[in-house]
Design an enzyme around this catalytic site. Sequence first.
Site, PDB file in Angstrom:
ATOM      1  N   ASP A  96       5.021   1.907  12.492  1.00 41.84           N
ATOM      2  CA  ASP A  96       4.460   0.711  12.650  1.00 41.84           C
ATOM      3  C   ASP A  96       5.026  -0.418  13.341  1.00 41.84           C
ATOM      4  O   ASP A  96       4.578  -1.193  14.299  1.00 41.84           O
ATOM      5  CB  ASP A  96       3.770   0.117  11.591  1.00 41.84           C
ATOM      6  CG  ASP A  96       2.830   0.895  11.026  1.00 41.84           C
ATOM      7  OD1 ASP A  96       2.103   1.643  11.581  1.00 41.84           O
ATOM      8  OD2 ASP A  96       2.560   0.816   9.778  1.00 41.84           O
TER       9      ASP A  96
ATOM     10  N   ASP B 270       0.662  -1.086   0.061  1.00 40.46           N
ATOM     11  CA  ASP B 270      -0.090   0.056   0.026  1.00 40.46           C
ATOM     12  C   ASP B 270       0.848   1.231  -0.138  1.00 40.46           C
ATOM     13  O   ASP B 270       0.439   2.495  -0.447  1.00 40.46           O
ATOM     14  CB  ASP B 270      -1.083  -0.199   1.147  1.00 40.46           C
ATOM     15  CG  ASP B 270      -0.513  -0.445   2.374  1.00 40.46           C
ATOM     16  OD1 ASP B 270       0.910  -0.605   2.747  1.00 40.46           O
ATOM     17  OD2 ASP B 270      -1.210  -0.357   3.342  1.00 40.46           O
TER      18      ASP B 270
END
Length: 823
Positions: free
Chosen positions: A465, A59
Amino acid sequence: MLKLGLLTVLVAAATSPFVHAVSSQIYTWKNVKIGGGGGFVPGIVFNPTEKGLAYARTDIGGAYKLNADNSWTALLDFADDARWNYWGVDALATDPVQTSRLYLATGMYTNSWDPNNGQILISTDYGKTFAASPLPFKVGGNMPGRGMGERLAVDPNSNGILFFGARSGNGLWKSTNFGATWTQVTSFPSTVDTSFASLGYNSDKVGIAWVTFDKTSGTSGSPTPRIFVGVANKGSSNIFVTNNGGTSWSAVAGQNTTFIPHKGVLSPSEKAIYVSYSDGAGPYDGTLGSVYRYDIAASTWKDITPVSGSDLYFGFGGVAVDLQKPGTIMVAALNSWWPDGQIFRSTDSGTTWSRFWEWTSYPDMNKYYTYSDSLAPWLGPNYVDTTAGDKQIGWMMEALVIDPFDSNHWLYGTGATIYGGQDLLKWDTTHNVSLNAWADGIEETAIQGLISPPSGPSLLSAVGDIGGFAHTSLTTPPKASFSNPTWATAADIDFAGLQPATIVRIGTGDSSSGKQCALSYDSGVTWTPHSGAADNVSGGKVAISADGSTVLWRTSANGVQVSSNMASFTTVSSLPSSAVIASDKKTASVFYGASGSSFYLSTDSGKTFAVKGSLGSSTSPVKIVVNTGVTGDVWVSTDKGLFHSTDSGATFTAISGVTQAWAIALGAPAKSGGYPALFAAANIGGVGYFRSDDAGVNWVKINDAAHGFGSASSNVLTADPRIYGRVYIGTNGRGIFYGDASGAAPPPTTTASTTTTTSTTTTGTTTTTKSTTTTTTSSAPTGTAPAGAYGQCGGQGWTGPTTCVAGYTCTYSNPYYSQCVPS
Ligand SMILES: *[C@@H]1O[C@H](CO)[C@@H](O)[C@H](O)[C@H]1NC(C)=O
Ligand SMILES: *[C@@H]1O[C@H](CO)[C@@H](O)[C@H](O)[C@H]1NC(C)=O
Ligand SMILES: *[C@@H]1O[C@H](CO)[C@@H](O)[C@H](O)[C@H]1NC(C)=O
């Protein structure tokens, strides 16, 4: 091509005064190996007709091609600042007829975050090169619903035909010329105009979720008549079919519209479509769902949901069919957040199912797999969420595939990596398969901060993340991410100049993880939460004093704060909350700040700051870097260029030719004792990555057409103080690259241009600006003979000639550069 653009701009800019020469140097660029992906892999697609051919899409980090050894090769590293949104890949199609053809629907966001429309990238050589076919609307590779798919499909009977399902209510589009041009399929029902709008990112309509050709309805050489299209819609029809190649469409009769159809996968031998449903668009949501089998010949639907009742607390994402064994299918729970993800397998078309793990008696479970994360040990069995069980299997599981040529070979994507194995048939016999972290080569992290201290590991990272790492090796994956505390996202990292094993890092607000500031005294091996940090303070940027005693923190929402010796942080009201900050690396009491056009200095360990000087017409400083060897020798990148001061910011020189600069870094000098090599992501007659060995006079471009590094303004840089020429680029989606100069730096090309040196002095409220303009050229040093016209003739660390040929005078330019200019 980039070089040409650069020269054109140089000539065009000759009236605006600057001096410098830009040449280029070949660099070798490699990923710093983190080794496990590091982010969401929403799609994996096997080509059905060429053995071993598969691609993965991400993504934010582009697309990858599978290698025979289960590693992956990145395909979109050429994407540069102008093409940064190529790294958002919303759909992927590999041509079943001419298998070298590959199509990617790219674009990052459909909202204002990305001003650009999307494009279909077309390759005829397995992704080695691409041409772009622009689309008249945006594509959302990093939008909600990105794990649905695939939205892009090649007609398996007539491969010049492609269909692409758009987002945002833009409908269904068709190409009849291998993707070169696209027209809207106006006969497609307008249901997409009212399709499900995700809750996030301005609630944009997710639109069309997938396009599936029924190959069996046609014959090779003619357009396939029957095509199914799934729309991200619930409560009204969401699966449509055409039986005439797209001329007319109707809702498939008998469908259950309770949930959103995420995937519609054809099992050609069965003449059936398997559909996974979830109550959300994904990738994070989903608390209910179902799985259906549609028998195309009989036009009947069958609910084959593997679980029911209280066992069903998730939606379904990935669906795989085994083309070698009709009736063997697998489905993945999109998000089973506790205790782990779940995968189901059936060998009888969904009549009965078996699971990847099962409770024996709580809390014990049978795991029908052997887990290995040897290629990315930091993934660990307890990755991130230590309180909610061992999520080994994963989450955000939308990509699930079985190799069409090998029933044993399977892969699936998660929110963090790719898992796979090569003994899948054991599921049906011993019910125990090997599960491996298999994202080697995929580096799709968003890097927030990088440091390269003079001792200890050559690189430490603050990563989105997955926290961050001490990279003790650049070529083998780190064993563990930073812990105590463990944050999903680290915002920044810094080291103490005189005690480089002392490191500070900050997090972005994981409330479950307590303090969002932590210190390490052993180069990032172990950490201590900063006891002086308030629990509700997070994010921003951080700097630590040269002696490691003081932490200056520009938080994301609580202004600038400072703490010495672990005392509670206190507000620094004299520095704007938007300021960029830095610590001096030699003098413990000195910190720097910049905001707007003002440069700030603190000499009392960050307690108070005062405006020291001016950054010309800058409105937005980006980064301050400090020469580790000289207190007060600072560089500031801004929206209006690159500024250098050797007097703690009292006066600045605007570096000529640099019209805008983002990340900057100082590294080991070209010659021992010389000025540190300066690196910049900047616009120097064009946006790129540059190095100067003479404090900003001459520049070499160090990136090439194959290495664009995406959005320049999003990237971070650090340079190695131990290895001349080595720079680390932290990207927003493609992990960390390190570059080494290949061979000696070429001499700068002799380039006629002009220079302006601007020094701005602020004394009290009076600002004076001095400009000197000269027309000049520059050229390489010429040994011990007098320096030639416009050659270098002096400067700190300079060992070349100090006199000039007749007619030229050696003229001081800055402490690091003197030049032969006409007498
Ligand atoms: C449609 O799906 C929902 C959710 O799975 C289920 O409760 C309902 O009974 C289904 N409707 C029909 C008519 O089968
Ligand atoms: C599967 O094999 C692994 C490795 O031998 C073992 O640890 C695990 O217990 C096995 N699972 C079951 C359910 O037997
Ligand atoms: C942070 O939390 C503390 C204690 O709950 C509170 O007193 C303070 O006002 C908060 N600060 C901000 C800026 O929200």
